[in-house]
Design a protein around this motif. Structure first.
Motif, mmCIF file in Angstrom:
data_model
loop_
_atom_site.group_PDB
_atom_site.id
_atom_site.type_symbol
_atom_site.label_atom_id
_atom_site.label_comp_id
_atom_site.label_asym_id
_atom_site.label_seq_id
_atom_site.Cartn_x
_atom_site.Cartn_y
_atom_site.Cartn_z
ATOM 1 N N UNK A 185 0.782 -1.054 -0.154
ATOM 2 C CA UNK A 185 0.018 -0.022 0.066
ATOM 3 C C UNK A 185 0.791 1.121 -0.017
ATOM 4 N N UNK A 186 0.867 2.037 -0.964
ATOM 5 C CA UNK A 186 1.481 3.157 -1.189
ATOM 6 C C UNK A 186 0.843 4.394 -1.588
ATOM 7 N N UNK A 187 0.012 4.881 -0.628
ATOM 8 C CA UNK A 187 -0.944 5.865 -1.052
ATOM 9 C C UNK A 187 -0.570 7.367 -0.895
ATOM 10 N N UNK A 188 0.556 7.214 0.125
ATOM 11 C CA UNK A 188 1.020 8.686 0.156
ATOM 12 C C UNK A 188 1.875 9.225 -0.894
ATOM 13 N N UNK A 189 1.982 10.432 -1.368
ATOM 14 C CA UNK A 189 2.499 10.952 -2.353
ATOM 15 C C UNK A 189 3.895 11.590 -1.845
ATOM 16 N N UNK A 190 4.525 10.433 -1.475
ATOM 17 C CA UNK A 190 5.858 11.036 -0.991
ATOM 18 C C UNK A 190 6.887 10.865 -2.223
ATOM 19 N N UNK A 191 8.105 11.437 -2.201
ATOM 20 C CA UNK A 191 9.062 11.612 -3.272
ATOM 21 C C UNK A 191 9.287 10.122 -3.988
ATOM 22 N N UNK A 192 9.359 9.106 -3.303
ATOM 23 C CA UNK A 192 9.718 7.757 -4.009
ATOM 24 C C UNK A 192 8.681 6.889 -4.304
ATOM 25 N N UNK A 193 7.584 7.412 -4.099
ATOM 26 C CA UNK A 193 6.204 6.800 -4.064
ATOM 27 C C UNK A 193 5.991 6.228 -5.713
ATOM 28 N N UNK A 194 5.875 7.323 -6.399
ATOM 29 C CA UNK A 194 5.597 7.054 -8.126
ATOM 30 C C UNK A 194 6.285 5.983 -8.645
ATOM 31 N N UNK A 195 7.824 5.851 -8.310
ATOM 32 C CA UNK A 195 8.813 5.103 -9.171
ATOM 33 C C UNK A 195 8.499 3.729 -8.289
ATOM 34 N N UNK A 196 8.298 3.764 -6.986
ATOM 35 C CA UNK A 196 8.083 2.417 -6.376
ATOM 36 C C UNK A 196 6.576 1.560 -6.877
ATOM 37 N N UNK A 197 5.608 2.332 -7.137
ATOM 38 C CA UNK A 197 4.266 1.855 -7.694
ATOM 39 C C UNK A 197 4.593 1.361 -9.210
ATOM 40 N N UNK A 198 5.463 1.958 -9.854
ATOM 41 C CA UNK A 198 5.670 1.557 -11.194
ATOM 42 C C UNK A 198 6.513 0.167 -11.055
ATOM 43 N N UNK A 242 7.866 1.492 0.903
ATOM 44 C CA UNK A 242 6.973 1.046 1.790
ATOM 45 C C UNK A 242 7.443 1.564 3.408
ATOM 46 N N UNK A 243 8.584 1.509 3.761
ATOM 47 C CA UNK A 243 9.157 1.868 5.066
ATOM 48 C C UNK A 243 8.868 3.179 4.915
ATOM 49 N N UNK A 244 9.031 4.162 3.968
ATOM 50 C CA UNK A 244 9.065 5.608 3.932
ATOM 51 C C UNK A 244 7.458 6.008 4.521
ATOM 52 N N UNK A 245 6.460 5.065 3.926
ATOM 53 C CA UNK A 245 5.042 5.373 3.886
ATOM 54 C C UNK A 245 4.656 5.094 5.297
ATOM 55 N N UNK A 246 5.301 3.804 5.896
ATOM 56 C CA UNK A 246 4.968 3.404 7.373
ATOM 57 C C UNK A 246 5.300 4.409 8.185
ATOM 58 N N UNK A 247 6.599 4.959 7.865
ATOM 59 C CA UNK A 247 7.144 6.063 8.758
ATOM 60 C C UNK A 247 6.545 7.315 8.852
ATOM 61 N N UNK A 248 5.940 7.747 7.588
ATOM 62 C CA UNK A 248 5.259 9.064 7.423
ATOM 63 C C UNK A 248 3.824 8.699 8.008
ATOM 64 N N UNK A 249 3.212 7.548 8.086
ATOM 65 C CA UNK A 249 1.916 7.347 8.587
ATOM 66 C C UNK A 249 2.052 7.469 10.086
ATOM 67 N N UNK A 250 3.149 6.785 10.347
ATOM 68 C CA UNK A 250 3.482 6.751 11.869
ATOM 69 C C UNK A 250 3.686 8.102 12.652
#
Length: 577
Positions: free
Chosen positions: A22-35, A309-317
């Motif tokens: 799950x990568x819903x947050x628009x963090x810097x590395x999210x678009x490439x990770x989704x791809x 994913x770690x960035x997303x978890x850290x940001x959400x936490x």
């Protein structure tokens, strides 16, 4: 957590983990990770899973390259007659054509490879048909399909797929070309003397090198005076780890009446392919190298997805921590208001003084008790002793503090969301910026329930007939208010004359309670009353925070980075054994 069972394979576990990321947050590395995640799932389904299941299945050789490089013309020459349509209009290849020997038909009609692409059975063209008229006109609407053409000229155990241009002007063509190259066991890269250094094809060649894929390079339409192009191309291949890739040079020459290359110009490439197809050990080695390289690439892509994913978890936490702290601080401020005398200001103190007075505060216990009893009796008979007004003032003060602090917590939390880059993509309801719609009723119910609990505690503490008599004489409401005053009274939040009044009032209330119940019981009651009130306040603000938790907590669901990394490592270890 991934919904897997112990008997699933490492590949199945990794696929399930990636699919659940799950990568819903628009963090810097999210678009490439989704791809990368989408590409990884596609690579598993299109190639890795079917190839690991059967290393001896027919090889898939994908012919790819730049626009106008002559891919379709080369494919026609390899089978000795036109099977694909060529022309000057770009893009020429909309639907990929997969040529196979008829005995291998079953290997490609099902979903073993490229399961997302629909199958269309191609109709052989009439003998003598020019290549520019071969086959049906490409249909852009059928871009997600592959045309299967059986031909005896294709060696058994090897299929040849004519892919779209890697640098096509059509986005869907480029995407399909990349998907087909990812599904290849070997790649025939077609370029020209004018286009061999173009950047886009080399991006794919770099990817082929990273995958350790078997690659053949066809240098097409080379003029007689440009033989140095081959040496320059060889140097570029060496620099990218593709030094073992054979180069097949096709000189510039006119096509025949069927738009076909002379047979002798493609004979070396045809023989190279036949040599691979006819030797089982060679086929297995090509397949093994390619799938092992694909798994290594999958591991690299998974590592990038895991980091995202770690960035997303850290940001959400972090977001949850900030918002939770706003509500915890608000609850703490309400509790502090019940400790520092803030709820006994002004009207509360005045009403309490009307009821108990202060002149006899330090008289003997027995004399004071008689006075208190007389005061209650006067109140029952209709004389001014406004105990209910004291109760209402306390209730109103506590209610106001709760509502104010809840609104403050909601407003600050909403601003935290609005100014958080991580939360920019969340569809948060603006109503989160204020206290919940039902909070007024919840706050009122909290106070009523707490008072009811105090009354129950007072009743349960009447352990003797003497205590019951005193309680009856004073009145349950009066004793309950005295306990509330004792809980709320402190001098830390009051100033000037208020300190003496509140302090004296608390002493009077305390003495009244001690007269009825005794010192030890009163201490226990006051402690329990405060703990019960604080618990109710904390729980109320937990419910207020729950509105934000419902928005943030889903961001933490699914596999974390360690699960992804572990699954990828396990798969890589299994494949390389």
């Amino acid at each position: 957590m991934s919904d897997t069972t112990p008997d699933t394979t490492p590949l199945e576990r990794l696929r399930a983990a990636i699919a659940e990321v799950h990568l819903p947050l628009e963090l810097q590395d999210a678009p490439e990770a989704r791809l990368r995640a989408r590409r990884s799932l596609q690579q598993i389904d299109d190639y890795i899973a079917p190839r690991l299941e059967n290393l001896d299945a027919p090889l898939l050789a994908v012919v790819g390259g730049s626009t106008g490089a002559g891919k379709s013309t080369l494919v026609n020459a390899l089978v000795g007659h036109p099977v694909t349509r060529t022309g000057a209009i770009r893009p020429t290849t909309r639907q990929p054509i997969l040529l196979h020997n008829p005995v291998d038909r079953d290997s490609f009609t099902g979903t073993r490879v490229l399961p997302e692409l629909a199958r269309i059975t191609g109709v052989p063209v009439k003998e003598g048909t020019p290549s520019r008229q071969a086959g049906a006109a490409p249909d852009a609407k059928l871009i997600s399909s592959v045309v299967l053409v059986g031909d005896d000229a294709v060696p058994e155990q090897l299929a040849i797929l004519d892919a779209p241009d890697v640098d096509s002007i059509a986005d869907e063509n480029r995407a399909l070309a990349e998907q087909l190259l990812q599904a290849a066991d070997l790649w025939i890269f077609v370029t020209t003397a004018n286009r061999y250094a173009d950047a886009v094809p080399w991006k794919h060649l770099d990817a082929a090198s990273q995958r350790d894929m078997t690659v053949a390079v066809v240098l097409n339409r080379v003029p007689e005076d440009a033989r140095e192009v081959e040496s320059d191309l060889r140097m570029m291949l060496d620099e990218r780890g593709l030094g073992e890739a054979p180069i097949f040079v096709i000189p510039e020459a006119p096509l025949n009446e069927l738009d076909m290359l002379p047979e002798e110009q493609v004979k070396p490439l045809r023989e190279w392919l036949a040599e691979i197809a006819n030797d089982r050990a060679t086929r297995r080695e090509v397949a093994r190298r390619s799938v092992a390289g694909a798994v290594q690439q999958l591991a690299r892509d998974t590592a990038l997805v895991a980091n995202a994913r770690r960035s997303q978890i850290d940001a959400a936490s972090d977001l949850a921590t900030l918002v939770k702290a706003k509500h915890d601080d608000a609850a703490a401020r309400v509790i502090d208001a019940t400790k520092d005398g803030a709820l006994l200001r002004a009207e509360v103190l005045a009403r309490w003084q009307d009821y108990i007075g202060t002149s006899d505060v330090f008289r003997t216990l027995e004399a004071w008790f008689g006075r208190a009893r007389d005061a209650v009796t006067s109140w029952v008979q209709g004389k001014p002793a406004p105990i209910r007004e004291v109760e209402r003032e306390i209730e109103h003060g506590l209610y106001s503090v709760i509502i104010d602090e809840a609104g403050r917590a909601a407003g600050e939390s909403w601003q935290t969301l609005r100014h958080s880059q991580a939360a920019a993509s969340l569809k948060a309801d603006p109503s989160l910026g204020r206290e919940s719609s039902g909070l007024d009723e919840k706050a009122s119910r909290l106070i009523r329930d707490w008072q009811f609990e105090l009354m129950q505690m007072i009743r349960e503490s009447a352990s003797s007939k003497r205590v019951e008599a005193r309680l009856l004489s004073l009145g349950l409401n009066a004793v309950t208010v005295a306990l509330m005053v004792a809980v709320f009274a402190s001098t830390s939040g009051l100033t000037g004359g208020e300190i003496a009044i509140a302090g004296g009032s608390a002493v009077v209330g305390q003495k009244l309670l001690e007269t009825v119940f005794g010192d030890e019981t009163v201490r226990r009651m006051a402690k329990k009353a405060r703990e019960d009130l604080e618990w109710r306040i904390d729980e109320l603000f937990e419910h207020e925070y729950a509105r934000y938790a419902a928005l943030i907590d889903p961001l933490l669901e699914g596999p974390d980075d360690s699960e992804l990394s572990s699954a990828a490592s396990e798969l890589a270890s299994e494949v390389t054994r």
